[in-house]
Design a protein around this motif. Structure first.
Motif, PDB file in Angstrom:
ATOM      1  N   ARG A 101       0.817  -1.255   0.041  1.00 53.78           N
ATOM      2  CA  ARG A 101      -0.062  -0.066   0.013  1.00 53.78           C
ATOM      3  C   ARG A 101       0.862   1.411   0.033  1.00 53.78           C
ATOM      4  NH1 ARG A 101      -4.069  -0.657  -2.521  1.00 53.78           N
ATOM      5  NH2 ARG A 101      -4.101   1.701  -1.963  1.00 53.78           N
ATOM      6  N   PHE A 102       1.995   1.181   0.703  1.00 50.93           N
ATOM      7  CA  PHE A 102       2.926   2.408   0.795  1.00 50.93           C
ATOM      8  C   PHE A 102       3.378   2.814  -0.858  1.00 50.93           C
ATOM      9  CE2 PHE A 102       7.180   3.682   0.622  1.00 50.93           C
ATOM     10  CZ  PHE A 102       7.334   4.930   1.508  1.00 50.93           C
ATOM     11  N   ILE A 103       3.626   1.514  -1.559  1.00 52.24           N
ATOM     12  CA  ILE A 103       3.813   1.790  -2.843  1.00 52.24           C
ATOM     13  C   ILE A 103       3.106   2.444  -3.632  1.00 52.24           C
ATOM     14  CG2 ILE A 103       4.797   0.625  -5.109  1.00 52.24           C
ATOM     15  CD1 ILE A 103       6.441  -1.294  -3.159  1.00 52.24           C
ATOM     16  N   GLU A 104       1.686   1.783  -3.568  1.00 56.80           N
ATOM     17  CA  GLU A 104       0.623   2.358  -4.153  1.00 56.80           C
ATOM     18  C   GLU A 104       0.105   3.726  -3.847  1.00 56.80           C
ATOM     19  OE1 GLU A 104      -2.410   0.434  -6.968  1.00 56.80           O
ATOM     20  OE2 GLU A 104      -0.428   0.227  -6.471  1.00 56.80           O
ATOM     21  N   ASP A 105       0.139   3.968  -2.640  1.00 59.71           N
ATOM     22  CA  ASP A 105      -0.249   5.479  -2.111  1.00 59.71           C
ATOM     23  C   ASP A 105       0.555   6.450  -1.992  1.00 59.71           C
ATOM     24  OD1 ASP A 105      -2.740   4.150  -1.637  1.00 59.71           O
ATOM     25  OD2 ASP A 105      -2.510   3.751   0.448  1.00 59.71           O
ATOM     26  N   LYS A 106       1.934   6.109  -1.672  1.00 61.82           N
ATOM     27  CA  LYS A 106       2.977   7.149  -1.501  1.00 61.82           C
ATOM     28  C   LYS A 106       4.220   7.259  -2.578  1.00 61.82           C
ATOM     29  CE  LYS A 106       1.745   8.423   2.435  1.00 61.82           C
ATOM     30  NZ  LYS A 106       1.019  10.051   2.845  1.00 61.82           N
ATOM     31  N   CYS A 107       4.157   6.233  -3.362  1.00 63.03           N
ATOM     32  CA  CYS A 107       5.084   6.275  -4.701  1.00 63.03           C
ATOM     33  C   CYS A 107       4.615   6.491  -6.024  1.00 63.03           C
ATOM     34  CB  CYS A 107       5.830   4.901  -4.360  1.00 63.03           C
ATOM     35  SG  CYS A 107       6.926   4.710  -2.993  1.00 63.03           S
ATOM     36  N   SER A 108       3.549   5.894  -6.341  1.00 60.90           N
ATOM     37  CA  SER A 108       2.946   5.991  -7.721  1.00 60.90           C
ATOM     38  C   SER A 108       2.666   7.419  -8.348  1.00 60.90           C
ATOM     39  CB  SER A 108       1.584   5.342  -7.803  1.00 60.90           C
ATOM     40  OG  SER A 108       1.826   3.962  -7.733  1.00 60.90           O
ATOM     41  N   LYS A 109       2.107   8.112  -7.572  1.00 61.51           N
ATOM     42  CA  LYS A 109       2.047   9.542  -8.300  1.00 61.51           C
ATOM     43  C   LYS A 109       3.112  10.572  -8.123  1.00 61.51           C
ATOM     44  CE  LYS A 109      -1.001  13.787  -7.468  1.00 61.51           C
ATOM     45  NZ  LYS A 109      -2.098  14.310  -6.812  1.00 61.51           N
ATOM     46  N   PRO A 110       3.948  10.604  -7.050  1.00 59.56           N
ATOM     47  CA  PRO A 110       5.010  11.336  -7.118  1.00 59.56           C
ATOM     48  C   PRO A 110       6.070  10.895  -7.967  1.00 59.56           C
ATOM     49  CG  PRO A 110       4.962  10.309  -4.960  1.00 59.56           C
ATOM     50  CD  PRO A 110       3.641  10.081  -5.594  1.00 59.56           C
ATOM     51  N   PHE A 111       6.276   9.612  -8.340  1.00 61.80           N
ATOM     52  CA  PHE A 111       7.110   8.919  -9.351  1.00 61.80           C
ATOM     53  C   PHE A 111       6.575   9.456 -10.690  1.00 61.80           C
ATOM     54  CE2 PHE A 111       6.800   5.383 -12.605  1.00 61.80           C
ATOM     55  CZ  PHE A 111       8.298   5.700 -13.021  1.00 61.80           C
ATOM     56  N   TRP A 112       5.381   9.438 -10.814  1.00 56.41           N
ATOM     57  CA  TRP A 112       4.887   9.974 -12.341  1.00 56.41           C
ATOM     58  C   TRP A 112       5.221  11.300 -12.477  1.00 56.41           C
ATOM     59  CZ3 TRP A 112       4.127   7.067 -16.411  1.00 56.41           C
ATOM     60  CH2 TRP A 112       3.239   7.626 -17.316  1.00 56.41           C
ATOM     61  N   LEU A 113       4.940  11.973 -11.379  1.00 52.48           N
ATOM     62  CA  LEU A 113       4.951  13.581 -11.594  1.00 52.48           C
ATOM     63  C   LEU A 113       6.308  13.984 -11.573  1.00 52.48           C
ATOM     64  CD1 LEU A 113       1.863  14.696  -9.232  1.00 52.48           C
ATOM     65  CD2 LEU A 113       2.004  14.714 -11.816  1.00 52.48           C
ATOM     66  N   ALA A 114       7.283  13.403 -10.821  1.00 51.62           N
ATOM     67  CA  ALA A 114       8.790  13.619 -10.834  1.00 51.62           C
ATOM     68  C   ALA A 114       8.992  13.360 -12.403  1.00 51.62           C
ATOM     69  CB  ALA A 114       9.516  12.698  -9.938  1.00 51.62           C
ATOM     70  N   MET A 115       8.646  12.350 -13.230  1.00 50.64           N
ATOM     71  CA  MET A 115       9.196  12.221 -14.403  1.00 50.64           C
ATOM     72  C   MET A 115       8.461  13.178 -15.510  1.00 50.64           C
ATOM     73  SD  MET A 115      11.230   9.662 -15.067  1.00 50.64           S
ATOM     74  CE  MET A 115      11.863   8.427 -13.904  1.00 50.64           C
ATOM     75  N   ALA A 134      14.213   5.704  -0.435  1.00 53.52           N
ATOM     76  CA  ALA A 134      15.090   5.751   0.511  1.00 53.52           C
ATOM     77  C   ALA A 134      14.640   4.640   1.487  1.00 53.52           C
ATOM     78  CB  ALA A 134      15.503   7.042   1.325  1.00 53.52           C
ATOM     79  N   LEU A 135      13.275   4.682   1.979  1.00 50.41           N
ATOM     80  CA  LEU A 135      12.676   3.857   2.652  1.00 50.41           C
ATOM     81  C   LEU A 135      12.509   2.379   2.145  1.00 50.41           C
ATOM     82  CD1 LEU A 135       9.630   6.222   3.858  1.00 50.41           C
ATOM     83  CD2 LEU A 135      11.718   5.294   5.228  1.00 50.41           C
ATOM     84  N   LEU A 136      12.283   2.199   0.919  1.00 53.72           N
ATOM     85  CA  LEU A 136      12.393   1.098   0.123  1.00 53.72           C
ATOM     86  C   LEU A 136      13.576   0.164   0.197  1.00 53.72           C
ATOM     87  CD1 LEU A 136       9.734   1.709  -2.763  1.00 53.72           C
ATOM     88  CD2 LEU A 136       9.253   0.438  -0.733  1.00 53.72           C
ATOM     89  N   GLU A 137      14.560   1.167   0.001  1.00 52.00           N
ATOM     90  CA  GLU A 137      15.851   0.835   0.052  1.00 52.00           C
ATOM     91  C   GLU A 137      16.291   0.035   1.220  1.00 52.00           C
ATOM     92  OE1 GLU A 137      20.379   0.906  -1.411  1.00 52.00           O
ATOM     93  OE2 GLU A 137      18.254   1.022  -2.540  1.00 52.00           O
ATOM     94  N   GLY A 152       7.461 -11.661  -4.163  1.00 52.60           N
ATOM     95  CA  GLY A 152       6.324 -11.812  -3.483  1.00 52.60           C
ATOM     96  C   GLY A 152       5.435 -10.533  -3.769  1.00 52.60           C
ATOM     97  N   LEU A 153       4.347 -10.133  -2.917  1.00 53.61           N
ATOM     98  CA  LEU A 153       3.373  -9.168  -2.998  1.00 53.61           C
ATOM     99  C   LEU A 153       4.002  -7.837  -3.368  1.00 53.61           C
ATOM    100  CD1 LEU A 153       0.451  -7.834  -2.964  1.00 53.61           C
ATOM    101  CD2 LEU A 153       0.766  -7.991  -0.573  1.00 53.61           C
ATOM    102  N   VAL A 154       5.088  -7.479  -2.314  1.00 51.86           N
ATOM    103  CA  VAL A 154       5.638  -6.131  -2.352  1.00 51.86           C
ATOM    104  C   VAL A 154       6.466  -6.074  -3.753  1.00 51.86           C
ATOM    105  CG1 VAL A 154       7.280  -4.662  -1.300  1.00 51.86           C
ATOM    106  CG2 VAL A 154       5.707  -6.246   0.045  1.00 51.86           C
ATOM    107  N   ASP A 155       7.062  -7.092  -4.171  1.00 51.97           N
ATOM    108  CA  ASP A 155       7.801  -7.047  -5.401  1.00 51.97           C
ATOM    109  C   ASP A 155       6.938  -6.678  -6.724  1.00 51.97           C
ATOM    110  OD1 ASP A 155      10.860  -7.971  -4.119  1.00 51.97           O
ATOM    111  OD2 ASP A 155       9.288  -9.526  -3.740  1.00 51.97           O
ATOM    112  N   LEU A 156       5.822  -7.318  -6.706  1.00 55.00           N
ATOM    113  CA  LEU A 156       4.832  -7.197  -7.641  1.00 55.00           C
ATOM    114  C   LEU A 156       4.146  -5.860  -7.529  1.00 55.00           C
ATOM    115  CD1 LEU A 156       2.773 -10.690  -7.584  1.00 55.00           C
ATOM    116  CD2 LEU A 156       4.810 -10.009  -9.126  1.00 55.00           C
ATOM    117  N   GLY A 160       6.685  -1.303 -11.376  1.00 59.17           N
ATOM    118  CA  GLY A 160       6.860  -0.628 -12.139  1.00 59.17           C
ATOM    119  C   GLY A 160       8.507   0.223 -12.081  1.00 59.17           C
ATOM    120  N   PHE A 161       9.080  -0.196 -11.191  1.00 61.36           N
ATOM    121  CA  PHE A 161      10.237   0.405 -10.684  1.00 61.36           C
ATOM    122  C   PHE A 161      11.459  -0.525 -11.373  1.00 61.36           C
ATOM    123  CE2 PHE A 161       8.124   1.888  -6.815  1.00 61.36           C
ATOM    124  CZ  PHE A 161       7.600   3.035  -7.426  1.00 61.36           C
TER     125      PHE A 161
END
Length: 229
Positions: A101-115, A134-137, A152-156, A160-161
């Motif tokens: 959920r962290f990836i879905e809620d906190k990463c997807s939008k800022p990743f797209w907008l940063a690009m 950095a938190l995922l790292e 597993g689930l988190v990798d799936l 996108g990364f």
């Protein structure tokens, strides 16, 4: 529902969300039919089975439909035999769901907008996504994949990364994940794409690069429309 009932995925070639559904099925060893959707002219099949969001992917298992990619991954894990995609331990299972959920809620939008944005807005979203990366790292310390030795689930959730991020970086000239700053995440992306099962349903990099390059202006306009007014 019998696991032997026919399985189909309504998906799109260039969608990391569709990839999640396909990869889950491949990891579990479930045969399926991929039904490619034209998202500019949505089919009755898609609109019938996902009338709320009208998006891909949709998993069809016999006469049942499951929408939303992360829910599909969990359904596949529970409905079919094969290697587990979520941990058996309740705490580990909850944590896997948390990071997905962290990836879905906190990463997807800022990743797209940063690009796809520029100026001060882009700087802000680059700072935000790099902090999340950095938190995922940190979650990959001492591990090949987020769940350990197997995908597993988190990798799936993070798929996108593993393919799409590098393509977007090449098109836009924006660098988000480097060997110097995020070596574990960089290595994870290589390991993920190299896996035989998930690699079989990743879009070809050259074709994806060509496809996304042709949509560059559309993506920039889409990103602009997502900015706060």
């Amino acid at each position: 529902m019998s696991p032997a009932a026919a399985v189909k995925v309504i998906g799109a070639y260039d969608s990391p969300f569709s990839h999640r559904a396909e990869a889950a099925l491949r990891l579990k060893g479930v045969p399926y039919e991929l039904v490619l959707e034209d998202l500019r002219n949505k089919s009755d099949l898609l609109l019938t089975h996902n009338p709320i969001h009208k998006k891909v992917p949709v998993l069809l298992h016999g006469d049942r439909a499951v929408c939303e990619s992360l829910l599909i991954v969990e359904y596949v894990d529970e409905a079919f035999d094969g290697p587990a995609l979520l941990p058996a331990d309740p705490h580990d299972r909850a944590m896997a769901r948390f990071w997905a959920r962290f990836i879905e809620d906190k990463c997807s939008k800022p990743f797209w907008l940063a690009m796809w944005t520029d100026g001060e807005a882009q700087k802000g979203y680059m700072k935000e996504i790099k902090e999340s990366f950095a938190l995922l790292e940190a979650q990959l310390e001492g591990k090949k994949f987020f769940g350990g030795d197997t995908i597993g689930l988190v990798d799936l959730a993070a798929c996108g990364f593993a393919r799409w991020l590098g393509v977007c970086e090449e098109i836009t000239g924006v660098s988000l994940v480097t060997e110097e700053e995020l070596p574990r995440l960089k290595r994870w992306a290589v390991e993920y794409a190299a896996d035989e099962k998930v690699g079989a349903c990743l879009p070809d990099r050259a074709l994806l690069l060509e496809h996304f390059s042709a949509k560059k202006e559309m993506f920039a306009a889409m990103a602009k429309s997502m900015l706060p007014k």
